[in-house]
Design a protein around this motif. Structure first.
Motif, mmCIF file in Angstrom:
data_model
loop_
_atom_site.group_PDB
_atom_site.id
_atom_site.type_symbol
_atom_site.label_atom_id
_atom_site.label_comp_id
_atom_site.label_asym_id
_atom_site.label_seq_id
_atom_site.Cartn_x
_atom_site.Cartn_y
_atom_site.Cartn_z
ATOM 1 N N GLU A 1 4.289 2.966 0.607
ATOM 2 C CA GLU A 1 5.291 2.639 1.624
ATOM 3 C C GLU A 1 4.587 1.926 2.765
ATOM 4 N N GLN A 2 5.253 0.922 3.333
ATOM 5 C CA GLN A 2 4.568 0.075 4.314
ATOM 6 C C GLN A 2 5.519 -0.334 5.417
ATOM 7 N N ASN A 3 4.995 -0.406 6.656
ATOM 8 C CA ASN A 3 5.697 -1.063 7.749
ATOM 9 C C ASN A 3 4.706 -2.036 8.383
ATOM 10 N N PRO A 4 5.073 -2.774 9.406
ATOM 11 C CA PRO A 4 4.134 -3.773 9.947
ATOM 12 C C PRO A 4 2.834 -3.203 10.512
ATOM 13 N N TYR A 5 2.768 -1.886 10.689
ATOM 14 C CA TYR A 5 1.627 -1.301 11.389
ATOM 15 C C TYR A 5 0.748 -0.423 10.513
ATOM 16 N N LEU A 6 1.281 0.103 9.413
ATOM 17 C CA LEU A 6 0.514 1.026 8.591
ATOM 18 C C LEU A 6 1.045 1.036 7.169
ATOM 19 N N LEU A 7 0.237 1.618 6.282
ATOM 20 C CA LEU A 7 0.607 1.749 4.872
ATOM 21 C C LEU A 7 0.348 3.184 4.440
ATOM 22 N N SER A 8 1.329 3.785 3.788
ATOM 23 C CA SER A 8 1.193 5.152 3.287
ATOM 24 C C SER A 8 1.111 5.122 1.769
ATOM 25 N N TYR A 9 0.117 5.834 1.231
ATOM 26 C CA TYR A 9 -0.062 5.895 -0.225
ATOM 27 C C TYR A 9 -0.138 7.352 -0.670
ATOM 28 N N SER A 10 0.733 7.738 -1.591
ATOM 29 C CA SER A 10 0.728 9.081 -2.169
ATOM 30 C C SER A 10 0.414 8.963 -3.651
ATOM 31 N N ASN A 11 -0.582 9.742 -4.117
ATOM 32 C CA ASN A 11 -0.943 9.664 -5.527
ATOM 33 C C ASN A 11 -0.211 10.744 -6.331
ATOM 34 N N GLN A 12 -0.501 10.806 -7.604
ATOM 35 C CA GLN A 12 0.212 11.730 -8.485
ATOM 36 C C GLN A 12 -0.179 13.180 -8.222
ATOM 37 N N ARG B 1 -7.500 -4.566 8.870
ATOM 38 C CA ARG B 1 -7.246 -4.357 7.449
ATOM 39 C C ARG B 1 -6.022 -5.168 7.008
ATOM 40 N N ASP B 2 -6.121 -5.816 5.860
ATOM 41 C CA ASP B 2 -5.001 -6.564 5.289
ATOM 42 C C ASP B 2 -4.133 -5.579 4.513
ATOM 43 N N LEU B 3 -3.027 -5.159 5.121
ATOM 44 C CA LEU B 3 -2.178 -4.152 4.488
ATOM 45 C C LEU B 3 -1.460 -4.689 3.253
ATOM 46 N N ASP B 4 -1.126 -5.955 3.245
ATOM 47 C CA ASP B 4 -0.445 -6.534 2.077
ATOM 48 C C ASP B 4 -1.375 -6.540 0.858
ATOM 49 N N GLU B 5 -2.608 -6.933 1.086
ATOM 50 C CA GLU B 5 -3.588 -6.938 0.002
ATOM 51 C C GLU B 5 -3.841 -5.515 -0.498
ATOM 52 N N LEU B 6 -3.948 -4.575 0.435
ATOM 53 C CA LEU B 6 -4.164 -3.179 0.068
ATOM 54 C C LEU B 6 -2.983 -2.635 -0.725
#
Length: 340
Positions: free
Chosen positions: A296-307, A279-284
């Motif tokens: 929030e992102q690090n080189p290995y994963l991306l965390s997304y919290s919605n409203q 998965r392309d985390l930057d694009e995501l």
């Protein structure tokens, strides 16, 4: 051989010959939580030449009470457990090779991981993965060491293909418990007790001291001062589908493997992609940023919290953890609403 292992070599059953054997061995540890980090550190310090650690999760604050290789920085930045463990172990012993893999250990992954393994150590928190380990162990004739703990209670058992009952044999007769660390809690001493049993048996196997193996399933409660060693050899079944005379290894069958799973006691659902891919985390990140919420992102994963305070954690291997639900349908709907 340098002075690093001198005290271990003075222990007669290991000696210089045993230390040489350790340096040539490959141990695969499935899970990098409490048991995984404890096993990994002891075996790394003992000089096991190659250690592979596989884990699908990342470090959280609640882990720090008992998962000994991790720091507050690891929890703050949600570092994958396998990566954080590898980095710490490289500081502990630079003479050995440590591999940390961020993945969910399915049948295909386990076949690759154990290609040249001498021993598998169970440090998981669910029986789906343990039964996969069990069948891989039987198929490849690789010994594995079962371990589990919750509250103040722990279990351990060495499974030798062709000699001892396998996990499938035991599950029909031996109660393995249903509580989890997230429902019943856990204290660190029981972790260390299970780790001590697992690693002592591991050292016996890896140095050729098989006559010293315990050959019993042990269970104990460190709070209530109970200890039991059970002879389970009679539970070995000749018609067992995993270790019997005509094994079929049912848990390795793709039809018996799910792409979604409710994580043990975590109020979290994991979704695995139907096909492998990175998965392309930057694009995501750019895509999710347009939706509002927190990325929030690090080189290995991306965390997304919605409203609505729902949180999804995306890994580079395509997996996603949906926190806040045990409902697979709800988790899938949220996932597809974001990703399409």
């Amino acid at each position: 051989m340098n002075d690093r292992y001198s005290r271990q070599m003075l222990f007669e059953p290991i000696g210089e010959e045993g230390q040489d054997l350790l340096s040539d061995k490959h141990v695969v540890i499935i899970g990098a939580g409490a048991l995984g980090t404890g096993n990994a550190e002891i075996l790394a310090r003992a000089g096991v030449g190659r250690i592979t650690i596989a884990d699908r999760d990342y470090v959280e604050w609640s882990n720090l009470q008992r998962q000994q290789l991790f720091s507050e920085e690891d929890a703050k930045y949600r570092m994958p457990k396998a990566v954080a463990a590898r980095e710490r172990l490289e500081q502990v012993n630079s003479d050995i090779h440590v591999e940390g893999l961020v993945l969910d250990a399915g049948a295909e992954e386990l076949r690759e991981l154990t290609e040249f393994a001498d021993l598998i150590i169970d440090a998981t928190d669910n029986f789906d993965t343990r039964l996969l380990i069990n069948d891989i162990s039987q198929e490849k004739k690789i010994p594995w060491i079962y371990g589990a703990c919750v509250g103040s209670y722990g279990l351990s058992y060495v499974i030798l293909p062709g000699e001892t009952p396998c996990l499938s044999c035991l599950l029909e007769k031996v109660p393995m418990g249903g509580a989890t660390c997230d429902t019943a809690g856990i204290i660190a001493p029981v972790v260390q007790m299970v780790v001590a049993h697992q690693t002592s048996e591991a050292l016996k196997l890896l140095t050729g001291n098989t006559a010293a193996l315990r050959n019993k399933l042990v269970s104990f409660d460190v709070w209530n001062n109970h200890y039991l060693a059970m002879d389970v050899q009679k539970l070995k079944k000749t018609d067992c589908p995993s270790c019997g005379k005509h094994p079929q290894y049912p848990h390795l069958n793709p039809e018996n493997q799910t792409k979604t799973a409710v994580l043990c006691g975590r109020n979290t659902v994991q979704i695995r992609p139907s096909e492998k891919g990175e998965r392309d985390l930057d694009e995501l990140s750019l895509s999710l940023s347009r939706l509002g919420g927190k990325v929030e992102q690090n080189p290995y994963l991306l965390s997304y919290s919605n409203q609505e305070e729902q949180r999804l954690v995306f890994f580079k291997d395509g997996r996603v953890l949906i926190h806040g639900t045990k409902d697979i349908t709800e988790a899938k709907n949220l996932y597809y609403s974001l990703i399409g």
